[in-house]
Motif scaffolding. Structure first.
Motif, PDB file in Angstrom:
ATOM      1  N   GLN A   1       0.803   5.470   1.041  1.00 55.85           N
ATOM      2  CA  GLN A   1       0.046   6.451   1.794  1.00 55.85           C
ATOM      3  C   GLN A   1       0.710   7.819   1.729  1.00 55.85           C
ATOM      4  O   GLN A   1       1.887   7.961   2.075  1.00 55.85           O
ATOM      5  CB  GLN A   1      -0.126   6.035   3.252  1.00 55.85           C
TER       6      GLN A   1
ATOM      7  N   TYR B   1       3.838   0.585   2.549  1.00 49.40           N
ATOM      8  CA  TYR B   1       3.652  -0.491   3.522  1.00 49.40           C
ATOM      9  C   TYR B   1       3.619  -1.846   2.834  1.00 49.40           C
ATOM     10  O   TYR B   1       2.938  -2.022   1.818  1.00 49.40           O
ATOM     11  CB  TYR B   1       2.334  -0.311   4.283  1.00 49.40           C
TER      12      TYR B   1
ATOM     13  N   SER C   1      -1.834  12.577   5.588  1.00 46.10           N
ATOM     14  CA  SER C   1      -3.238  12.929   5.872  1.00 46.10           C
ATOM     15  C   SER C   1      -4.220  12.308   4.876  1.00 46.10           C
ATOM     16  O   SER C   1      -5.308  12.846   4.657  1.00 46.10           O
ATOM     17  CB  SER C   1      -3.420  14.446   5.900  1.00 46.10           C
ATOM     18  N   GLN C   2      -3.839  11.197   4.276  1.00 44.10           N
ATOM     19  CA  GLN C   2      -4.750  10.450   3.414  1.00 44.10           C
ATOM     20  C   GLN C   2      -4.749   8.996   3.837  1.00 44.10           C
ATOM     21  O   GLN C   2      -3.833   8.531   4.508  1.00 44.10           O
ATOM     22  CB  GLN C   2      -4.328  10.561   1.942  1.00 44.10           C
ATOM     23  N   GLY C   3      -5.784   8.274   3.417  1.00 47.04           N
ATOM     24  CA  GLY C   3      -5.797   6.847   3.674  1.00 47.04           C
ATOM     25  C   GLY C   3      -4.866   6.106   2.740  1.00 47.04           C
ATOM     26  O   GLY C   3      -4.547   6.584   1.653  1.00 47.04           O
ATOM     27  N   PRO C   4      -4.391   4.922   3.141  1.00 45.85           N
ATOM     28  CA  PRO C   4      -3.531   4.126   2.269  1.00 45.85           C
ATOM     29  C   PRO C   4      -4.243   3.740   0.979  1.00 45.85           C
ATOM     30  O   PRO C   4      -5.471   3.629   0.947  1.00 45.85           O
ATOM     31  CB  PRO C   4      -3.231   2.882   3.120  1.00 45.85           C
TER      32      PRO C   4
ATOM     33  N   TYR D   1       0.841  -1.187   0.000  1.00 45.99           N
ATOM     34  CA  TYR D   1       0.000   0.000   0.000  1.00 45.99           C
ATOM     35  C   TYR D   1       0.884   1.247   0.000  1.00 45.99           C
ATOM     36  O   TYR D   1       2.004   1.237   0.494  1.00 45.99           O
ATOM     37  CB  TYR D   1      -0.907   0.045   1.239  1.00 45.99           C
TER      38      TYR D   1
ATOM     39  N   PHE E   1      -4.117   0.888  -2.219  1.00 48.95           N
ATOM     40  CA  PHE E   1      -3.595  -0.381  -2.706  1.00 48.95           C
ATOM     41  C   PHE E   1      -2.725  -0.156  -3.941  1.00 48.95           C
ATOM     42  O   PHE E   1      -3.097   0.574  -4.855  1.00 48.95           O
ATOM     43  CB  PHE E   1      -4.765  -1.303  -3.059  1.00 48.95           C
TER      44      PHE E   1
END
Lengths: 111, 115
Positions: free
Chosen positions: A38, A87, A41-44, A36, A46
């Motif tokens: 990221q 990640y 201040s954002q979501g991960p 992932y 895919f």
């Protein structure tokens, strides 16, 4: 879920290929490897998933050796917009499970 | 096609108060997971909902509770807020009963600050 180990940070110049390696020595037979990305201040988001050998999509390639104890995410010709945390996760692809993120690798792309 | 949406974007609460965060999954998704991400850390799994039931739970105290509605949207409730609950709360959705590693779609998160 298998524990993963990644470098804490990496620097790269724009236009270079970046390889981020993840170690997962106790990966199970039915585990997949997922990466992932990221931004702050954002979501991960895919990026890619694989089980063995090599997987490629429009964003990245994932190389997995035969023993599957490690994997390498390859980002071709990075740009400044690729600066993010990456990640590596290992686990089964489906079913109910506790998805565990490590601390990730902070990639800084330099102009 | 709307992705995962979360509200509110930011929230400031006082220690001891209660908070409710909301999430609408991506269209076609029916499984929702919640994560807590402290500054400089990776997201930590709180729990996962499917068919309005909690299916998996991470290492979080009972102060953290949730709910999933028939339309698949979800709420995260945190009671008796502590300073340490300050974090980015992320909601992720996926399709039927998977919720695993394969292509979870994350929302932008709710930034909670506890003072």
């Amino acid at each position: 879920l298998a524990k993963t180990t990644q470098p804490i940070s990496m620097d790269s110049y724009e236009g270079q290929e970046v390889n981020i390696t993840c170690s997962h020595n106790n990966i199970a037979t039915n585990d997949y490897i997922t990466w992932y990305q990221q931004f702050p201040s954002q979501g991960p988001r895919f990026i890619i998933q694989g089980y063995k050998t090599k997987v490629t999509n429009e964003v990245a390639s994932l190389f997995i050796p035969a023993d599957r104890k490690s994997s390498t995410l390859s980002l071709p010709r990075v740009s400044l917009s690729d600066t993010a945390v990456y990640y590596c996760l290992v686990g089964v692809s489906g079913g109910y499970q506790k998805v565990t993120f490590g601390t990730g690798t902070k990639l800084q792309v330099i102009p | 096609d709307a992705g995962v949406t979360q509200s509110p974007t930011h929230l400031i609460k006082t220690r001891g108060q209660q908070v409710t965060l909301r999430c609408s999954p991506k269209s076609g998704h029916d499984t929702v997971s919640w994560y807590q991400q402290a500054l400089g850390q990776g997201p930590q799994f709180i729990f996962q909902y499917y068919e309005e039931e909690e299916r998996q739970r991470g290492n979080f105290p009972d102060r953290f509770s949730g709910h999933q509605f028939p339309n698949y949207s979800s709420e995260l409730n945190v009671n008796a807020l502590l300073l340490g609950d300050s974090a980015l709360y992320l909601c992720a959705s996926s399709s039927t009963g998977t919720g695993g590693l394969y292509e979870q779609y994350f929302g932008p998160g709710t930034r909670l600050t506890v003072t």
